[in-house]
Design a protein around this motif. Structure first.
Motif, short mmCIF file in Angstrom:
data_model
loop_
_atom_site.label_atom_id
_atom_site.label_comp_id
_atom_site.label_asym_id
_atom_site.label_seq_id
_atom_site.Cartn_x
_atom_site.Cartn_y
_atom_site.Cartn_z
N LEU A 21 0.83 -1.20 0.00
CA LEU A 21 0.00 0.00 0.00
C LEU A 21 0.87 1.25 0.00
O LEU A 21 0.61 2.21 -0.75
N GLY A 22 1.90 1.28 0.83
CA GLY A 22 2.80 2.43 0.86
C GLY A 22 3.47 2.67 -0.48
O GLY A 22 3.58 3.80 -0.95
N ASN A 23 3.90 1.59 -1.13
CA ASN A 23 4.56 1.72 -2.43
C ASN A 23 3.58 2.20 -3.51
O ASN A 23 3.96 2.96 -4.41
N ARG A 24 2.32 1.76 -3.44
CA ARG A 24 1.33 2.22 -4.42
C ARG A 24 1.11 3.73 -4.29
O ARG A 24 1.06 4.45 -5.30
N ILE A 25 0.98 4.20 -3.06
CA ILE A 25 0.76 5.64 -2.85
C ILE A 25 1.99 6.43 -3.28
O ILE A 25 1.89 7.50 -3.89
N ALA A 26 3.19 5.90 -2.97
CA ALA A 26 4.41 6.58 -3.39
C ALA A 26 4.50 6.68 -4.91
O ALA A 26 4.90 7.71 -5.45
N ARG A 27 4.12 5.62 -5.61
CA ARG A 27 4.17 5.65 -7.08
C ARG A 27 3.17 6.64 -7.65
O ARG A 27 3.41 7.25 -8.70
N ARG A 28 2.02 6.82 -6.98
CA ARG A 28 1.04 7.80 -7.44
C ARG A 28 1.60 9.22 -7.35
O ARG A 28 1.23 10.08 -8.14
N MET A 29 2.44 9.45 -6.36
CA MET A 29 3.11 10.75 -6.27
C MET A 29 4.23 10.85 -7.30
O MET A 29 4.35 11.85 -8.01
N TRP A 30 5.04 9.80 -7.40
CA TRP A 30 6.24 9.83 -8.23
C TRP A 30 5.93 9.96 -9.71
O TRP A 30 6.65 10.63 -10.45
N ILE A 31 4.85 9.33 -10.16
CA ILE A 31 4.55 9.27 -11.59
C ILE A 31 4.25 10.65 -12.16
O ILE A 31 4.42 10.90 -13.36
N TYR B 214 3.64 16.43 -0.31
CA TYR B 214 2.96 15.38 0.43
C TYR B 214 3.09 15.67 1.92
O TYR B 214 4.20 15.85 2.43
N ILE B 215 1.96 15.73 2.62
CA ILE B 215 1.96 16.02 4.05
C ILE B 215 1.85 14.71 4.83
O ILE B 215 0.89 13.96 4.68
N ALA B 216 2.87 14.44 5.63
CA ALA B 216 2.86 13.27 6.51
C ALA B 216 2.68 13.75 7.94
O ALA B 216 3.04 14.88 8.29
N GLY B 217 2.13 12.88 8.77
CA GLY B 217 1.95 13.24 10.18
C GLY B 217 0.54 12.94 10.65
O GLY B 217 -0.36 12.61 9.87
N ASP C 202 -4.68 10.38 2.69
CA ASP C 202 -6.12 10.21 2.55
C ASP C 202 -6.63 10.68 1.19
O ASP C 202 -7.59 10.11 0.66
N THR C 203 -6.00 11.69 0.62
CA THR C 203 -6.42 12.16 -0.70
C THR C 203 -5.87 11.30 -1.82
O THR C 203 -6.44 11.25 -2.91
N LEU C 204 -4.77 10.61 -1.58
CA LEU C 204 -4.17 9.76 -2.60
C LEU C 204 -4.71 8.34 -2.58
O LEU C 204 -4.81 7.70 -3.63
N ALA C 205 -5.03 7.82 -1.40
CA ALA C 205 -5.49 6.44 -1.27
C ALA C 205 -7.01 6.36 -1.41
O ALA C 205 -7.72 7.34 -1.14
N ARG C 206 -7.48 5.23 -1.85
CA ARG C 206 -8.91 4.98 -1.91
C ARG C 206 -9.39 4.51 -0.53
O ARG C 206 -8.63 3.93 0.23
N ASP C 207 -10.68 4.76 -0.25
CA ASP C 207 -11.21 4.41 1.07
C ASP C 207 -11.03 2.93 1.37
O ASP C 207 -10.70 2.54 2.50
N VAL C 208 -11.22 2.10 0.36
CA VAL C 208 -11.11 0.66 0.58
C VAL C 208 -9.68 0.26 0.95
O VAL C 208 -9.47 -0.76 1.59
#
Length: 498
Positions: free
Chosen positions: A300-310, A385-388, A412-418
């Motif tokens: 999950l962390g890698n998916r969100i990171a790739r959404r930022m990186w791409i 990206y805001i972490a915390g 929360d804005t990058l990941a889907r609720d599921v």
């Protein structure tokens, strides 16, 4: 860390046009009317010599690119380092999703960040990565350490149990120290018990990877054998701060030898930072190689990171704006007198906070973080990206940052609720996701010099000196010599031995 010389200039290149002339040089000169006999002994000897020399030259040319599992340090080539290749592969897939039966390699870390991005234009200097000066991680343990490992890694009589608590980074640091303490006491380590969080060790970290990575250093077991049951009332928590290894051994080794098991708690910041080089390397091995997040968390962390990186380069800011931090430090929140009054009332009801000096090591509020980012050269359209955790004051607390940088997102804005729903009440796992995304960011900026900031500073240095912005504008993430400061943690700071 050790400084490794590049192998770029050591590769012997062969000009293909010279190879026929090379063969002719060793061939006998024959007249067309007198062809040589097919079985001439001299011809066979010269041909064999030619092939032998050619083989040596070819091996010399390709040798720098050969991979070997016997190398225990991360060497660096000019272009194709293991970390570089793993970093590229992580763009499209999880580089850590290897088969559980495969051997653990120390050529790359447990978490491989996405490769940094470069841009052209006025903001190119901001995204530029610091010079690593040729320093690379080094895990080459001394001969004495390796000899003792043969016995310690097979220990079946002494067992150490540790109870860890706090947030994710406090848990991580205590586990690192627990491994070192188990090594000092020559004991097998039972998987640490996590107290105060809804997640167990196996839900946060990859247990099998942890065990396999450390199998040459200590023995890791899932639970105490039935012959070593202990009373949980006998917790040993009277450990002073900054104790050296000889204190640990003198205090606990005899008891551990007699009873066969020992339970320790309250390890946070108890072990000295002034350790031998081998124990410092062990700390790095645990922090950056053994403690890999569990597969669901990692993916999950890698998916969100790739959404930022791409979308291009991005900044990760760890905002420490939680209410308990403002209460603990007594610093002004930047939200006005109404919010400061709430903090002051809570401090007055907790005398232990008032006993501490206020306004020291204050966290940056959102406005101060935005100013620091702009002074560092970040363009207004930079993706942030805001972490915390949940900030005190809600959206109002981060509004100054949103005003300056409109391309601002959170997990929360990058990941889907599921994707996030299973972890809504798992603070350690949510922090792990922020950690993974922040590790892959092109630039990292913490608002407070806490556990998260120190862990990411060390980790980003360990994986290639990724850019790191602090209030000290002279520091950009470049290698930091330890010098004579032996009381500083190399695992948290990413410093180098001099």
């Amino acid at each position: 860390m050790a400084k490794i010389k590049s192998t770029k200039n050591s590769i012997l290149t062969i000009n293909p046009h010279l190879y026929p002339q090379f063969l002719l040089f060793f061939s006998p000169k024959n007249h067309p009317r007198n062809p040589p006999p097919s079985s001439s002994p001299s011809s066979c000897i010269l041909l064999s010599l030619t092939l032998f020399l050619a083989s040596i030259l070819c091996f010399t040319a390709i040798n720098p690119f050969l991979d070997t599992n016997s190398v225990s340090i991360i060497t660096r080539t000019a272009t194709y380092s293991p970390l570089f290749l793993a970093s590229l592969s992580s763009v499209y897939q999880d580089p850590n999703a290897e088969d559980n039966d495969s051997p653990v390699s120390l050529s790359v870390t447990s978490m491989v960040p996405l490769p940094p991005r470069s841009v052209a234009g006025n903001s190119s200097e901001f995204w530029k990565q610091p010079d690593g000066e040729g320093f690379e991680p080094c895990l080459s343990f001394g001969l004495k350490y390796r000899r003792r490992s043969v016995k310690i890694a097979r220990e079946k009589k002494r067992f150490l149990v540790v109870v860890v608590s706090g947030d994710l980074l406090q848990i991580r640091n205590q586990i690192v120290d627990a491994v070192v303490i188990a090594r000092i006491l020559e004991a097998a380590l039972v998987l640490p018990v996590i107290k105060g969080d809804e997640s167990e060790f196996s839900e946060i970290f990859d247990v099998e990877h942890f065990r396999k990575t450390l199998k040459a250093d200590i023995r890791v077991v899932s639970s105490l054998p039935s012959t070593h049951l202990v009373s949980w009332q006998s917790l040993e928590n009277q450990i002073p701060y900054n104790v050296p290894p000889f204190w640990i051994r003198a205090r606990f080794f005899k008891k551990l030898n007699e009873e066969g098991s020992l339970v320790l708690t309250g390890l946070d910041s108890k072990l000295s930072k002034n350790l031998s080089p081998d124990l410092q390397k062990l700390k790095c091995k645990v922090a950056f190689h053994a403690l890999k997040f569990a597969k669901p968390v990692r993916e999950l962390g890698n998916r969100i990171a790739r959404r930022m990186w791409i979308e291009g380069p991005y900044v990760a800011i760890h905002l420490s704006l939680e209410k308990d931090l403002w209460v603990r430090t007594g610093c002004p929140t930047g939200l006005g007198s109404e919010y400061d009054s709430i903090i002051n009332k809570e401090r007055e009801s907790n005398p232990e906070f008032l006993a501490k000096s206020s306004n020291t090591n204050c966290p940056l509020n959102a406005l101060e973080a935005a100013r620091l980012l702009k002074e560092s050269g970040a363009p207004a359209n930079a993706r942030v990206y805001i972490a915390g955790g949940e900030p005190f004051g809600g959206d109002r607390a981060i509004m100054p940052l949103k005003t300056e940088f409109v391309n601002l997102v959170t997990r929360d804005t990058l990941a889907r609720d599921v994707e996030l729903n299973p972890y809504r009440n798992r603070s350690a796992i949510l922090t792990a996701i922020d950690y993974i995304v922040s590790l892959s960011s092109d630039v990292f900026l913490p608002s407070y010099n806490g556990q998260m900031a120190q862990a990411l500073q060390g980790h980003r240095a360990y994986v290639g000196h990724r850019k790191y912005v602090t209030t000290s504008m002279n520091f950009k993430g470049q290698p930091q010599p330890r010098g004579k400061r032996r009381d500083r943690d190399v695992g948290a700071r990413g410093e180098i031995e001099m």
